[in-house]
Write a protein that holds these residues in place. Sequence first.
Motif, PDB file in Angstrom:
ATOM      1  N   PRO A  12      30.260 -34.889 -29.363  1.00 48.48           N
ATOM      2  CA  PRO A  12      30.836 -35.039 -30.530  1.00 48.48           C
ATOM      3  C   PRO A  12      32.351 -35.005 -30.948  1.00 48.48           C
ATOM      4  O   PRO A  12      32.716 -35.290 -32.061  1.00 48.48           O
ATOM      5  CB  PRO A  12      30.300 -33.812 -31.257  1.00 48.48           C
ATOM      6  CG  PRO A  12      29.002 -33.510 -30.095  1.00 48.48           C
ATOM      7  CD  PRO A  12      29.508 -34.113 -28.870  1.00 48.48           C
ATOM      8  N   ALA A  13      33.053 -34.542 -30.011  1.00 46.68           N
ATOM      9  CA  ALA A  13      34.460 -34.372 -30.175  1.00 46.68           C
ATOM     10  C   ALA A  13      35.187 -35.918 -30.215  1.00 46.68           C
ATOM     11  O   ALA A  13      36.109 -36.028 -30.609  1.00 46.68           O
ATOM     12  CB  ALA A  13      35.184 -33.915 -29.071  1.00 46.68           C
ATOM     13  N   ALA A  14      34.236 -36.809 -29.901  1.00 43.22           N
ATOM     14  CA  ALA A  14      34.696 -38.176 -30.011  1.00 43.22           C
ATOM     15  C   ALA A  14      34.967 -38.952 -31.458  1.00 43.22           C
ATOM     16  O   ALA A  14      35.417 -39.839 -31.720  1.00 43.22           O
ATOM     17  CB  ALA A  14      33.774 -39.337 -29.185  1.00 43.22           C
ATOM     18  N   ASN A  15      34.219 -38.108 -32.038  1.00 40.43           N
ATOM     19  CA  ASN A  15      34.216 -38.541 -33.707  1.00 40.43           C
ATOM     20  C   ASN A  15      35.667 -38.836 -34.107  1.00 40.43           C
ATOM     21  O   ASN A  15      36.006 -40.188 -34.685  1.00 40.43           O
ATOM     22  CB  ASN A  15      33.662 -37.476 -34.339  1.00 40.43           C
ATOM     23  CG  ASN A  15      33.215 -38.060 -35.637  1.00 40.43           C
ATOM     24  OD1 ASN A  15      33.809 -38.574 -36.541  1.00 40.43           O
ATOM     25  ND2 ASN A  15      31.834 -37.319 -36.277  1.00 40.43           N
ATOM     26  N   TRP A  16      36.223 -38.005 -34.166  1.00 40.30           N
ATOM     27  CA  TRP A  16      37.670 -38.268 -34.890  1.00 40.30           C
ATOM     28  C   TRP A  16      38.596 -38.866 -34.000  1.00 40.30           C
ATOM     29  O   TRP A  16      39.406 -39.478 -34.594  1.00 40.30           O
ATOM     30  CB  TRP A  16      38.431 -36.825 -35.182  1.00 40.30           C
ATOM     31  CG  TRP A  16      37.889 -36.253 -36.505  1.00 40.30           C
ATOM     32  CD1 TRP A  16      36.899 -36.514 -37.157  1.00 40.30           C
ATOM     33  CD2 TRP A  16      38.662 -35.278 -37.319  1.00 40.30           C
ATOM     34  NE1 TRP A  16      36.671 -35.928 -38.300  1.00 40.30           N
ATOM     35  CE2 TRP A  16      37.878 -35.070 -38.480  1.00 40.30           C
ATOM     36  CE3 TRP A  16      39.803 -34.365 -36.825  1.00 40.30           C
ATOM     37  CZ2 TRP A  16      38.325 -34.262 -39.393  1.00 40.30           C
ATOM     38  CZ3 TRP A  16      40.112 -33.598 -38.004  1.00 40.30           C
ATOM     39  CH2 TRP A  16      39.499 -33.394 -39.185  1.00 40.30           C
ATOM     40  N   MET A  17      38.388 -38.710 -32.526  1.00 44.94           N
ATOM     41  CA  MET A  17      39.270 -39.530 -31.683  1.00 44.94           C
ATOM     42  C   MET A  17      38.963 -41.187 -31.800  1.00 44.94           C
ATOM     43  O   MET A  17      39.861 -42.066 -31.987  1.00 44.94           O
ATOM     44  CB  MET A  17      38.779 -39.350 -30.094  1.00 44.94           C
ATOM     45  CG  MET A  17      39.191 -38.036 -29.883  1.00 44.94           C
ATOM     46  SD  MET A  17      39.047 -37.807 -28.074  1.00 44.94           S
ATOM     47  CE  MET A  17      38.539 -36.095 -27.995  1.00 44.94           C
ATOM     48  N   GLN A  23      37.765 -30.912 -36.114  1.00 47.50           N
ATOM     49  CA  GLN A  23      36.685 -31.478 -36.527  1.00 47.50           C
ATOM     50  C   GLN A  23      35.303 -30.666 -36.619  1.00 47.50           C
ATOM     51  O   GLN A  23      34.716 -30.617 -37.154  1.00 47.50           O
ATOM     52  CB  GLN A  23      36.131 -32.630 -35.298  1.00 47.50           C
ATOM     53  CG  GLN A  23      37.005 -33.518 -34.762  1.00 47.50           C
ATOM     54  CD  GLN A  23      36.476 -34.376 -33.890  1.00 47.50           C
ATOM     55  OE1 GLN A  23      35.579 -34.837 -33.807  1.00 47.50           O
ATOM     56  NE2 GLN A  23      37.327 -34.445 -32.708  1.00 47.50           N
ATOM     57  N   ILE A  54      40.343 -40.043 -26.000  1.00 44.31           N
ATOM     58  CA  ILE A  54      40.331 -41.388 -26.154  1.00 44.31           C
ATOM     59  C   ILE A  54      41.388 -42.141 -26.809  1.00 44.31           C
ATOM     60  O   ILE A  54      41.680 -41.449 -27.990  1.00 44.31           O
ATOM     61  CB  ILE A  54      38.968 -41.718 -27.004  1.00 44.31           C
ATOM     62  CG1 ILE A  54      37.701 -40.952 -26.205  1.00 44.31           C
ATOM     63  CG2 ILE A  54      38.666 -43.048 -27.285  1.00 44.31           C
ATOM     64  CD1 ILE A  54      36.413 -41.252 -27.007  1.00 44.31           C
ATOM     65  N   ILE A  69      41.706 -42.425 -40.985  1.00 42.51           N
ATOM     66  CA  ILE A  69      41.712 -40.819 -40.992  1.00 42.51           C
ATOM     67  C   ILE A  69      43.127 -40.380 -41.285  1.00 42.51           C
ATOM     68  O   ILE A  69      43.420 -39.464 -42.031  1.00 42.51           O
ATOM     69  CB  ILE A  69      41.248 -40.240 -39.588  1.00 42.51           C
ATOM     70  CG1 ILE A  69      41.128 -38.835 -39.682  1.00 42.51           C
ATOM     71  CG2 ILE A  69      41.805 -40.581 -38.448  1.00 42.51           C
ATOM     72  CD1 ILE A  69      40.499 -38.158 -38.667  1.00 42.51           C
ATOM     73  N   GLU A 121      40.570 -42.237 -35.108  1.00 42.61           N
ATOM     74  CA  GLU A 121      41.936 -42.336 -35.057  1.00 42.61           C
ATOM     75  C   GLU A 121      42.268 -43.612 -34.305  1.00 42.61           C
ATOM     76  O   GLU A 121      43.032 -44.707 -34.816  1.00 42.61           O
ATOM     77  CB  GLU A 121      42.504 -41.189 -34.273  1.00 42.61           C
ATOM     78  CG  GLU A 121      44.099 -41.449 -34.125  1.00 42.61           C
ATOM     79  CD  GLU A 121      44.722 -40.393 -33.083  1.00 42.61           C
ATOM     80  OE1 GLU A 121      45.880 -39.907 -33.069  1.00 42.61           O
ATOM     81  OE2 GLU A 121      43.996 -40.168 -32.241  1.00 42.61           O
ATOM     82  N   ARG A 159      36.129 -44.442 -40.773  1.00 41.55           N
ATOM     83  CA  ARG A 159      36.956 -44.936 -41.756  1.00 41.55           C
ATOM     84  C   ARG A 159      38.339 -44.146 -41.402  1.00 41.55           C
ATOM     85  O   ARG A 159      38.440 -43.571 -40.332  1.00 41.55           O
ATOM     86  CB  ARG A 159      36.535 -44.337 -43.049  1.00 41.55           C
ATOM     87  CG  ARG A 159      36.478 -42.997 -43.256  1.00 41.55           C
ATOM     88  CD  ARG A 159      35.804 -42.470 -44.330  1.00 41.55           C
ATOM     89  NE  ARG A 159      35.296 -41.283 -44.245  1.00 41.55           N
ATOM     90  CZ  ARG A 159      36.056 -40.218 -44.652  1.00 41.55           C
ATOM     91  NH1 ARG A 159      36.973 -40.056 -45.398  1.00 41.55           N
ATOM     92  NH2 ARG A 159      35.207 -38.916 -44.380  1.00 41.55           N
ATOM     93  N   LYS A 166      31.303 -28.836 -26.867  1.00 41.37           N
ATOM     94  CA  LYS A 166      30.985 -30.088 -27.488  1.00 41.37           C
ATOM     95  C   LYS A 166      31.951 -30.602 -28.167  1.00 41.37           C
ATOM     96  O   LYS A 166      32.287 -31.969 -28.178  1.00 41.37           O
ATOM     97  CB  LYS A 166      29.825 -29.918 -28.570  1.00 41.37           C
ATOM     98  CG  LYS A 166      28.485 -30.130 -27.991  1.00 41.37           C
ATOM     99  CD  LYS A 166      27.317 -30.118 -28.858  1.00 41.37           C
ATOM    100  CE  LYS A 166      27.819 -29.818 -30.386  1.00 41.37           C
ATOM    101  NZ  LYS A 166      26.574 -29.522 -31.069  1.00 41.37           N
TER     102      LYS A 166
END
Lengths: 400, 164, 178
Positions: free
Chosen positions: B106-111, A370, B58, B132, B114, B130, A218
């Motif tokens: 879920p990995a897209a969160n920080w991408m 993350q 991304i 990062i 950014e 917000r 994930k």
Amino acid sequence: MDPQKELINKEYNTLNLGPTHPATHGIFQNVLTMDGELIVSSEPTIGYIHRAFEKLAERRPYYQITTITDRMNYCSSPINNMGWHMTVEKLAGIQIPKRVDYLRVIIMELARITDHLVCNSVIGVDSGAMTGFLYVFQYREHIYDIYEAICGARLTTNIGRIGGLERDFSQEAWTRIDKLLVDLPKGLKEFEKLLVRNRIFMDRTINCGPLSQEMALKYSFTGPNLRATGIDYDVRVMTPYSSYQDFEFIIPVGTNGDTYDRFMVREQEMWESISIIQQAIRKLEKLEDKTTFHADVPEFYLPPKDEVYNSMEALIYHFKIVMGETSVPKGEVYHCVEGGNGELGFYLVSDGGRTPYRLHFRRPCFIYYQAYPEMIKGSFLSDAILTMSSMNVIAGELDS
Amino acid sequence: MESAFVSEKIKNRFGDRILLDEMSGDMQCITVKHDGIHDLVRFLYDDEELKFRFLTSINGMHFPDGPEKFSIVIHLHAWTHNYRLRLKAYTSQDPPVFPTFTDIFPAANWMERETYDFFGFRFTGHPDLRRILNVDDMVGFPMRKEFPLEDQARYDKDDKMFGR
Amino acid sequence: MSNITKAPPGYEGPGFFATKIDAVVGLARKNSLWPLPFATSCCGIEFMSTMASHYDLARFGSERLSFSPRQADLLMVMGTIAKKMGPVLRQVYEQMAEPRWVLSVGACASSGGIFDTYSVLQGIDRIIPVDVYVPGCPPRPEQILDGVMRIQELVASESIRRRDSAEYKELMASYGMQ
């Protein structure tokens, strides 16, 4: 559990695992909400060493970007350099001769060994075993000596050029590599005897920061952290580059995804790297071609200096390359290499100018960090420290 | 897996929302309309024959002189077939708005954070959008082409030496 | 081996040795500096090499690295300091007790290095006073050791009243510190 006890309001305290860590890992901040010694939740803050590589890359010609890639994963900078060169070669459609491929493989595997040596010895230091660190860094010094014989620098190597390497390996470099292949296995065995079946180390690291396969997928984990969960994804096998398909090596995988598995996967990968270097040396001896160290691309590869002073063509090519007038074809390309931490990708968009239009680094550390708050949820503070050091987060790669 | 197979499946499902489908560089690159990008990624993830279940990256792009000002570029990877795919969607809104992909990956969160930090992309539905990497109270989006690279607060640079 | 370090100039007699107190204090301080390694990036790895057994830092008296600023004498800033990190560095410096020295290791800490960008602090001497600068990208361990030896020279020759002098107070005021 006594129902009376459950009604008592819990008060959590906040602990700031601040940006100034003990000098090993780089600067990250984690604000932990703790219930006594257990961590309930954490909030990471990164960006304390954001140096704007992507913006900087839009200002520099292609051959100057190698120095930026050095500083991303600085424990294994040759891998970043080679990855960048291969990206530009892919865009420009340059074919690399086999001998150069094998030389690049030797350099990249040496870099992988240095990266894993740092990570594993630092796991030792964080769990109290400082001796391993002191012994293992001696071998890193030997590898630095090899880098110096090849390119002149120790850490930020800027090895290679677009189209190959800047010079052939000297006899001194080969002597040092041969000596390393004799000394390093002994040193690794000694290091393993210290930690691998050590009761204290095993109790400390088994089940510390576990990672399940679903969570790893994930969160787009790659590299040794993913392989420790049992999934054998390795870019060298999936999308082979630089003639890795000619080599035979196994991909070590773990079972639990905890700190002990990550340590063991890295340890095994070092043995595999030693075997790959030995195979590369044998393959180089079998090749008839014993002198080429770069592809024949005068538009990208600087001609030798004596030709520049004597021949008009070479002078013109030299001028064009240094001034950045060479035409890189328009287009976009994505190339990835297996870095010390996983799939290090370069997404390059070129509009035909002297600098890239856009260069995006797919940095593995940034993506899998993350998952850190989820990994340490419910564990003790000391385990959280050990989990972070076993994930091998390198600040230069995290904040581009 | 062949690119023709992927194109076929996507065309059957999305038809006119696909703007462009070509081999760009080394990878199949599909440009989709702005409102179709999230459905396309969801389809590629759920489909049992395609199985694009790994998000590689991304990132955003800014074209100040282009017909469309911003684009998002998504790289996906289907491990079972060892097939990589690049998806693009363009928009001219400023700030550019896209749906979030954190419900699929879920990995897209920080991408996405950014991309917001660098370009100002707004991802609707993102849990915590917000900054990062840059300072929290920064004004402006640094990767946009008009933002200057160099530190504007330097007073000790000799313009003659820098070719100005 | 009789002496480990050279005695300062003084007058020797049976059972006593008279010298200036500055010299003795300087001698003691210089051979027992406790560094705070504020390592942020690549120079930090070179520092780890300096600390390891090949280029041993411990033989200069810096065996004990202190990660708490309250217990450190020498702040070694190694690596790029971004603007986000600036206030943190300042806070760490302010927590250190006098006498304290600062060693700026690497091009990034000294002047911003190759990163002339919007997010990198162009030299830590914009926020804290620096004693010795070690250039290099990254500097070799021998250079870092040379930097430490220059700091030792500064420490040995410093007058113990230096921190009360007007010049020092003016320097601190220019950085906005007491």
